[in-house]
Motif scaffolding. Structure first.
Motif, mmCIF file in Angstrom:
data_model
loop_
_atom_site.group_PDB
_atom_site.id
_atom_site.type_symbol
_atom_site.label_atom_id
_atom_site.label_comp_id
_atom_site.label_asym_id
_atom_site.label_seq_id
_atom_site.Cartn_x
_atom_site.Cartn_y
_atom_site.Cartn_z
ATOM 1 N N HIS A 94 32.585 7.123 19.262
ATOM 2 C CA HIS A 94 32.869 6.173 20.338
ATOM 3 C C HIS A 94 34.334 5.742 20.291
ATOM 4 C CE1 HIS A 94 32.968 2.273 22.450
ATOM 5 N NE2 HIS A 94 32.036 2.814 23.210
ATOM 6 N N SER A 95 34.857 5.503 19.091
ATOM 7 C CA SER A 95 36.255 5.073 18.983
ATOM 8 C C SER A 95 37.227 6.183 19.356
ATOM 9 C CB SER A 95 36.547 4.567 17.562
ATOM 10 O OG SER A 95 36.649 5.643 16.640
ATOM 11 N N LEU A 96 36.797 7.440 19.237
ATOM 12 C CA LEU A 96 37.644 8.573 19.597
ATOM 13 C C LEU A 96 37.555 8.924 21.075
ATOM 14 C CD1 LEU A 96 37.099 10.918 16.504
ATOM 15 C CD2 LEU A 96 39.073 9.454 16.988
ATOM 16 N N GLY A 97 36.745 8.175 21.820
ATOM 17 C CA GLY A 97 36.752 8.324 23.275
ATOM 18 C C GLY A 97 35.531 8.938 23.900
ATOM 19 N N SER A 98 34.514 9.262 23.127
ATOM 20 C CA SER A 98 33.327 9.892 23.684
ATOM 21 C C SER A 98 32.260 8.861 24.062
ATOM 22 C CB SER A 98 32.711 10.886 22.686
ATOM 23 O OG SER A 98 33.412 12.100 22.685
ATOM 24 N N GLU A 99 31.489 9.192 25.079
ATOM 25 C CA GLU A 99 30.241 8.486 25.328
ATOM 26 C C GLU A 99 29.210 9.034 24.338
ATOM 27 O OE1 GLU A 99 29.093 9.065 29.340
ATOM 28 O OE2 GLU A 99 30.905 8.151 30.185
ATOM 29 N N VAL A 100 28.490 8.132 23.682
ATOM 30 C CA VAL A 100 27.625 8.539 22.578
ATOM 31 C C VAL A 100 26.203 8.053 22.810
ATOM 32 C CG1 VAL A 100 27.234 8.410 20.084
ATOM 33 C CG2 VAL A 100 29.571 8.442 20.974
ATOM 34 N N ALA A 101 25.263 8.958 22.583
ATOM 35 C CA ALA A 101 23.836 8.597 22.553
ATOM 36 C C ALA A 101 23.322 8.945 21.160
ATOM 37 C CB ALA A 101 23.059 9.348 23.633
ATOM 38 N N TRP A 102 22.862 7.933 20.430
ATOM 39 C CA TRP A 102 22.409 8.134 19.054
ATOM 40 C C TRP A 102 20.891 8.105 19.007
ATOM 41 C CZ3 TRP A 102 22.680 3.811 14.844
ATOM 42 C CH2 TRP A 102 22.183 4.311 13.630
ATOM 43 N N HIS A 103 20.299 9.192 18.492
ATOM 44 C CA HIS A 103 18.852 9.324 18.361
ATOM 45 C C HIS A 103 18.491 9.197 16.881
ATOM 46 C CE1 HIS A 103 18.389 10.891 22.534
ATOM 47 N NE2 HIS A 103 19.640 11.276 22.310
ATOM 48 N N THR A 104 17.643 8.226 16.551
ATOM 49 C CA THR A 104 17.371 7.935 15.156
ATOM 50 C C THR A 104 16.038 7.237 15.001
ATOM 51 O OG1 THR A 104 18.356 6.995 13.153
ATOM 52 C CG2 THR A 104 18.508 5.666 15.153
ATOM 53 N N TYR A 121 27.673 2.129 22.218
ATOM 54 C CA TYR A 121 26.984 3.407 22.378
ATOM 55 C C TYR A 121 25.501 3.189 22.663
ATOM 56 C CZ TYR A 121 26.053 2.599 17.362
ATOM 57 O OH TYR A 121 25.689 2.045 16.156
ATOM 58 N N GLU A 122 24.850 4.245 23.180
ATOM 59 C CA GLU A 122 23.423 4.184 23.460
ATOM 60 C C GLU A 122 22.632 4.381 22.166
ATOM 61 O OE1 GLU A 122 22.299 7.102 26.342
ATOM 62 O OE2 GLU A 122 24.087 6.747 27.572
ATOM 63 N N LEU A 123 21.581 3.597 21.999
ATOM 64 C CA LEU A 123 20.723 3.733 20.829
ATOM 65 C C LEU A 123 19.315 4.081 21.282
ATOM 66 C CD1 LEU A 123 20.217 3.448 17.772
ATOM 67 C CD2 LEU A 123 19.736 1.021 18.174
ATOM 68 N N HIS A 124 18.826 5.235 20.846
ATOM 69 C CA HIS A 124 17.461 5.671 21.122
ATOM 70 C C HIS A 124 16.743 5.737 19.778
ATOM 71 C CE1 HIS A 124 18.651 6.847 25.242
ATOM 72 N NE2 HIS A 124 19.779 7.249 24.656
ATOM 73 N N ALA A 125 16.042 4.656 19.428
ATOM 74 C CA ALA A 125 15.501 4.520 18.079
ATOM 75 C C ALA A 125 13.985 4.398 18.098
ATOM 76 C CB ALA A 125 16.107 3.297 17.396
ATOM 77 N N GLY A 126 13.338 5.359 17.426
ATOM 78 C CA GLY A 126 11.914 5.203 17.162
ATOM 79 C C GLY A 126 11.711 4.267 15.975
ATOM 80 N N LEU A 127 10.517 3.779 15.814
ATOM 81 C CA LEU A 127 10.219 2.840 14.733
ATOM 82 C C LEU A 127 9.732 3.594 13.499
ATOM 83 C CD1 LEU A 127 10.033 -0.103 13.806
ATOM 84 C CD2 LEU A 127 7.668 -0.123 14.647
ATOM 85 N N ALA A 128 10.483 3.460 12.415
ATOM 86 C CA ALA A 128 10.088 4.061 11.139
ATOM 87 C C ALA A 128 9.120 3.131 10.411
ATOM 88 C CB ALA A 128 11.314 4.318 10.280
ATOM 89 N N GLU A 129 8.406 3.668 9.440
ATOM 90 C CA GLU A 129 7.444 2.865 8.684
ATOM 91 C C GLU A 129 8.137 1.838 7.803
ATOM 92 O OE1 GLU A 129 4.357 4.912 6.568
ATOM 93 O OE2 GLU A 129 4.388 6.602 7.969
ATOM 94 N N VAL A 130 9.312 2.207 7.242
ATOM 95 C CA VAL A 130 9.989 1.329 6.285
ATOM 96 C C VAL A 130 11.486 1.337 6.552
ATOM 97 C CG1 VAL A 130 8.265 1.653 4.464
ATOM 98 C CG2 VAL A 130 10.242 3.196 4.591
ATOM 99 N N ASP A 131 12.157 0.295 6.090
ATOM 100 C CA ASP A 131 13.615 0.292 6.037
ATOM 101 C C ASP A 131 14.057 1.097 4.821
ATOM 102 O OD1 ASP A 131 14.202 -1.704 8.208
ATOM 103 O OD2 ASP A 131 12.980 -2.960 6.894
ATOM 104 N N VAL A 132 15.101 1.884 4.982
ATOM 105 C CA VAL A 132 15.614 2.714 3.895
ATOM 106 C C VAL A 132 16.985 2.188 3.473
ATOM 107 C CG1 VAL A 132 16.329 5.031 3.185
ATOM 108 C CG2 VAL A 132 14.354 4.733 4.717
ATOM 109 N N TRP A 133 17.160 2.029 2.151
ATOM 110 C CA TRP A 133 18.423 1.542 1.591
ATOM 111 C C TRP A 133 18.983 2.534 0.582
ATOM 112 C CZ3 TRP A 133 21.477 -2.653 2.587
ATOM 113 C CH2 TRP A 133 20.958 -3.613 3.472
#
Length: 412
Positions: free
Chosen positions: A36-46, A65-77
């Motif tokens: 995004h900072s380099l000038g692109s339109e971004v869609a993030w799938h995660t 940017y666009e965020l397309h996020a499914g719900l995971a079972e747990v948070d990962v660290w």
């Protein structure tokens, strides 16, 4: 030139103890910020875990940017003691996720994901497996691309091909019909950029500081921007990616200004022209001398971590406690000094101002051997002789390790 890139990659929490830092990024999040900072339109799938989902949504809205996020079972660290250490991942076993759909895009940047990545279909794609010795091929889950660029570390390349050197790895990966570019990253040696008709080695850009976490994400994102959007040749795109990575590790920021982008492009072009006649560089067979006390658990841990990091990057290390051990003073001193005489660089851990370590530094300086000294909690007044005799002094272990490597390779 603006463009649009879809990103597939993880959304994880990242915590580092030294330097102390907590971020909400993961490979996908960091790449989305860079692009995004380099000038692109971004869609993030995660996928985002239940507690971190609001954090990632807020970051996406803030950056733009666009965020397309499914719900995971747990948070990962990912929890790091220091940036070059092996992270502790929580939970230890990340549940696999069954993705419902396919991500389709003209331009696609795909990272490996702990939960498993979705199937992707692209006209042009950049793939970074991210999984080390467990790396999987891009098409393993049915993904396709009309033209594919692979960005792999040496360990990932070995896992994918069974080959041991960068050139052999690249040739095997290029044998896949749609793969047109392979980049094999080889640490301080640089990276091999290989196509069916050309081979070029790019070099790293030494920096004053090194925040290593996420550097591979930045490299792949910057390469994707240059190759997919700006339509640069693979070698030119990789030189830009190397320069962008240096900017990131030096400051820890994954968003660049227009001024930074222009400077990075110019410096990358200059470095490429300067190095055009050079080929692969070999790691010197002489050792790095690792000086430092080893009389407490914490001291031994630091020695072990530094030694492992240097060896992982392909260097030979002379560590007195590992190579000589304990014994009579006259025997230990003689063997240690023999090891020093054979070494090209000294990396010294100076917290505590251990007498033996300071003696080894003085001996190395007298012999004209370059010294990199790491002191996380040493008063400035105690550094006078080191600074006055040209030793490279830093208060960060990761930075010191890389400084020693760059001196070994003649880059600093």
């Amino acid at each position: 030139m603006t463009g649009r890139i879809s990103v597939v990659g993880g959304a994880y929490g990242e915590a580092c103890s030294f330097p102390r830092r907590t971020l909400y990024r993961g490979s996908g999040g960091r790449a989305a910020a860079v692009l995004h900072s380099l000038g692109s339109e971004v869609a993030w799938h995660t996928l985002t875990g239940p507690e971190l989902q609001p954090e990632f949504a807020a970051i996406a809205k803030h950056i733009g940017y666009e965020l397309h996020a499914g719900l995971a079972e747990v948070d990962v660290w990912f929890n790091y003691r220091f940036p070059l250490g092996r992270p502790d991942i929580w939970p230890s076993e990340v549940p696999r996720h069954a993705h419902a759909g396919t991500v389709t895009a003209d331009n696609l940047l795909v990272f490996g994901m702990l939960e498993g990545r979705p199937k992707t279909v692209a006209k042009r794609a950049v793939y970074d497996p991210q999984d080390g010795s467990s790396a999987r091929a891009y098409g393993d889950n049915g993904s396709t691309a009309q033209e594919l660029a692979m960005v792999v570390s040496l360990s990932e390349g070995k896992a994918l091909t069974g080959q041991g050197d960068a050139e052999a790895i690249a040739l095997v990966l290029l044998s896949e019909p749609t793969t047109s570019v392979v980049i094999v990253k080889c640490g301080p040696q640089g990276a091999l950029v290989r196509t069916c008709s050309s081979a070029e080695w790019i070099r790293p850009f030494p920096t004053e500081r090194v925040y290593k976490i996420g550097s591979g994400d930045v490299f792949s994102a910057a390469f994707a921007q240059a190759w997919l959007v700006w339509k640069q040749a693979p070698g030119e795109a990789a030189w830009f990616a190397s320069r962008a990575t240096a900017e990131y590790v030096n400051g820890g920021q994954d968003r660049f200004t227009i001024e930074q982008m222009g400077d990075m492009q110019a410096q990358a072009r200059f470095a490429q022209m300067k190095a055009r006649q050079s080929g692969a560089r070999t790691v010197p067979d002489k050792p790095i001398y690792l000086a430092g006390p080893f009389f407490t658990a914490a001291q031994q841990w630091a020695i072990d971590e530094a030694r492992a990091a240097l060896q992982d990057m392909g260097f030979t290390v002379f560590s007195p406690i590992h190579e000589v051990g304990e014994g009579l003073p006259e025997d230990v001193a003689r063997k240690d000094l023999e090891g020093l005489d054979r070494s090209l660089v000294v990396l010294a851990l100076i917290d505590g101002l251990d007498a033996g370590t300071l003696f080894e530094i003085g001996y190395a300086v007298a012999r004209g051997i370059p010294v990199v000294a790491v002191g996380e909690s040493v008063a400035e007044g105690d550094l006078t002789m080191l600074l006055g005799t040209g030793c490279h002094v830093t208060d960060d272990l990761t930075t010191g390790i890389y400084a020693a490597c760059w001196k070994m390779m003649g880059d600093a």
